[in-house]
Design a protein around this motif. Structure first.
Motif, PDB file in Angstrom:
ATOM      1  N   GLU A  51       0.833  -1.201   0.000  1.00  0.00           N
ATOM      2  CA  GLU A  51       0.000   0.000   0.000  1.00  0.00           C
ATOM      3  C   GLU A  51       0.867   1.251   0.000  1.00  0.00           C
ATOM      4  N   LEU A  52       0.468   2.224  -0.796  1.00  0.00           N
ATOM      5  CA  LEU A  52       1.076   3.550  -0.718  1.00  0.00           C
ATOM      6  C   LEU A  52       0.417   4.183   0.517  1.00  0.00           C
ATOM      7  N   VAL A  53       1.177   4.295   1.617  1.00  0.00           N
ATOM      8  CA  VAL A  53       0.571   4.699   2.886  1.00  0.00           C
ATOM      9  C   VAL A  53       0.681   6.195   3.167  1.00  0.00           C
ATOM     10  N   ARG A  54       1.652   6.868   2.589  1.00  0.00           N
ATOM     11  CA  ARG A  54       1.783   8.311   2.781  1.00  0.00           C
ATOM     12  C   ARG A  54       2.411   8.948   1.547  1.00  0.00           C
ATOM     13  N   LEU A  55       1.893  10.111   1.190  1.00  0.00           N
ATOM     14  CA  LEU A  55       2.484  10.953   0.152  1.00  0.00           C
ATOM     15  C   LEU A  55       2.338  12.379   0.615  1.00  0.00           C
ATOM     16  N   TRP A  56       3.463  13.046   0.762  1.00  0.00           N
ATOM     17  CA  TRP A  56       3.451  14.449   1.156  1.00  0.00           C
ATOM     18  C   TRP A  56       4.501  15.190   0.343  1.00  0.00           C
ATOM     19  N   VAL A  57       4.097  16.336  -0.188  1.00  0.00           N
ATOM     20  CA  VAL A  57       5.016  17.241  -0.884  1.00  0.00           C
ATOM     21  C   VAL A  57       4.705  18.644  -0.398  1.00  0.00           C
ATOM     22  N   ASP A  58       5.745  19.398  -0.107  1.00  0.00           N
ATOM     23  CA  ASP A  58       5.590  20.768   0.388  1.00  0.00           C
ATOM     24  C   ASP A  58       4.742  21.584  -0.579  1.00  0.00           C
ATOM     25  N   ASP A  59       3.801  22.340  -0.028  1.00  0.00           N
ATOM     26  CA  ASP A  59       2.872  23.131  -0.850  1.00  0.00           C
ATOM     27  C   ASP A  59       3.559  24.227  -1.662  1.00  0.00           C
ATOM     28  N   SER A  60       4.786  24.577  -1.313  1.00  0.00           N
ATOM     29  CA  SER A  60       5.482  25.634  -2.050  1.00  0.00           C
ATOM     30  C   SER A  60       6.029  25.152  -3.398  1.00  0.00           C
ATOM     31  N   LEU A  61       6.013  23.850  -3.633  1.00  0.00           N
ATOM     32  CA  LEU A  61       6.560  23.307  -4.876  1.00  0.00           C
ATOM     33  C   LEU A  61       5.561  23.460  -6.018  1.00  0.00           C
ATOM     34  N   PRO A  62       6.053  23.427  -7.259  1.00  0.00           N
ATOM     35  CA  PRO A  62       5.172  23.637  -8.420  1.00  0.00           C
ATOM     36  C   PRO A  62       4.072  22.581  -8.526  1.00  0.00           C
ATOM     37  N   GLN A  63       3.014  22.958  -9.222  1.00  0.00           N
ATOM     38  CA  GLN A  63       1.906  22.044  -9.484  1.00  0.00           C
ATOM     39  C   GLN A  63       2.441  20.794 -10.191  1.00  0.00           C
ATOM     40  N   ASN A  64       1.862  19.661  -9.916  1.00  0.00           N
ATOM     41  CA  ASN A  64       2.207  18.357 -10.495  1.00  0.00           C
ATOM     42  C   ASN A  64       3.475  17.741  -9.913  1.00  0.00           C
ATOM     43  N   THR A  65       4.076  18.358  -8.892  1.00  0.00           N
ATOM     44  CA  THR A  65       5.258  17.777  -8.264  1.00  0.00           C
ATOM     45  C   THR A  65       4.930  16.422  -7.638  1.00  0.00           C
ATOM     46  N   GLU A  66       3.741  16.299  -7.035  1.00  0.00           N
ATOM     47  CA  GLU A  66       3.357  15.039  -6.402  1.00  0.00           C
ATOM     48  C   GLU A  66       3.361  13.907  -7.420  1.00  0.00           C
ATOM     49  N   THR A  67       2.764  14.139  -8.580  1.00  0.00           N
ATOM     50  CA  THR A  67       2.696  13.105  -9.611  1.00  0.00           C
ATOM     51  C   THR A  67       4.084  12.783 -10.139  1.00  0.00           C
ATOM     52  N   TRP A  68       4.895  13.809 -10.372  1.00  0.00           N
ATOM     53  CA  TRP A  68       6.265  13.618 -10.853  1.00  0.00           C
ATOM     54  C   TRP A  68       7.058  12.774  -9.869  1.00  0.00           C
ATOM     55  N   PHE A  69       6.960  13.101  -8.588  1.00  0.00           N
ATOM     56  CA  PHE A  69       7.678  12.388  -7.526  1.00  0.00           C
ATOM     57  C   PHE A  69       7.177  10.948  -7.407  1.00  0.00           C
ATOM     58  N   LEU A  70       5.875  10.769  -7.414  1.00  0.00           N
ATOM     59  CA  LEU A  70       5.291   9.436  -7.308  1.00  0.00           C
ATOM     60  C   LEU A  70       5.725   8.571  -8.494  1.00  0.00           C
ATOM     61  N   ALA A  71       5.670   9.116  -9.700  1.00  0.00           N
ATOM     62  CA  ALA A  71       6.039   8.357 -10.893  1.00  0.00           C
ATOM     63  C   ALA A  71       7.494   7.891 -10.840  1.00  0.00           C
ATOM     64  N   ARG A  72       8.365   8.658 -10.224  1.00  0.00           N
ATOM     65  CA  ARG A  72       9.773   8.264 -10.110  1.00  0.00           C
ATOM     66  C   ARG A  72      10.013   7.303  -8.957  1.00  0.00           C
TER      67      ARG A  72
END
Length: 178
Positions: A51-72
């Protein structure tokens, strides 16, 4: 910094850094539900479920950073079936999962949870269910329906492995909520 503010089961964790500062974390761990592990793609594939149990990215980062980080991060996880949940009670639909090509499996099953009406925003641990219900009620707790979460799955193998796992999937794939 995660909105749940509590620990999670972690087998693999990956960080996103700006210099020495950590600005994102993604964590994968054993899913709490042994039923889900056995059911999602059959008991023969239960050992491949995480299970992917946690995903957090600082709100100051550009849009789509979460998806970019998750994909990598996904290719670094040594399991072939990754499940995750989006909590509509905090406004989450799973947009990040949709953008990362997870399949939407609908809402989770109806469940109930213990709740303290005197602390409306408090999260009571699910392990309270092992205690005597009458003693929990005497303490002022009530058993209420829990909000059903959106379920997602991602197949993390070769094209051949992914086709095999998709053929074993015991859930219907639905159009994702928008």
């Amino acid at each position: 910094y995660h909105y749940l503010h509590r620990k999670a089961n972690c087998s693999w964790a990956f960080g996103l850094f700006q210099g020495e500062k950590i600005v994102g974390v993604v964590m994968f761990g054993s899913t709490v539900s042994s039923t889900l592990r056995k059911w999602i793609c059959g008991p023969e594939n239960a050992g491949q479920v995480v299970e992917l149990v946690r995903l957090w990215v600082d709100d100051s980062l550009p849009q789509n950073t979460e998806t970019w980080f998750l994909a990598r991060s996904l290719p670094l996880v040594p399991r072939r079936v990754i499940v995750s949940f989006a909590d509509p009670s905090v406004g989450h639909l799973g947009i990040v999962y949709q953008a990362a090509n997870f399949l939407y499996l609908g809402l989770g099953p109806p469940r109930k949870r213990w709740h303290n009406p005197n602390l409306p925003n408090a999260h009571l641990h699910r392990s309270l269910g092992k205690y005597d219900a009458s003693s929990l009620r005497r303490q002022g707790l009530v058993y209420i329906p829990a909000i059903r979460k959106h379920r997602y799955v991602y197949f993390n193998g070769t094209s051949r492995q992914n086709r095999y796992l998709r053929s074993k999937l015991h859930y219907t794939v639905y159009p994702a909520p928008k």
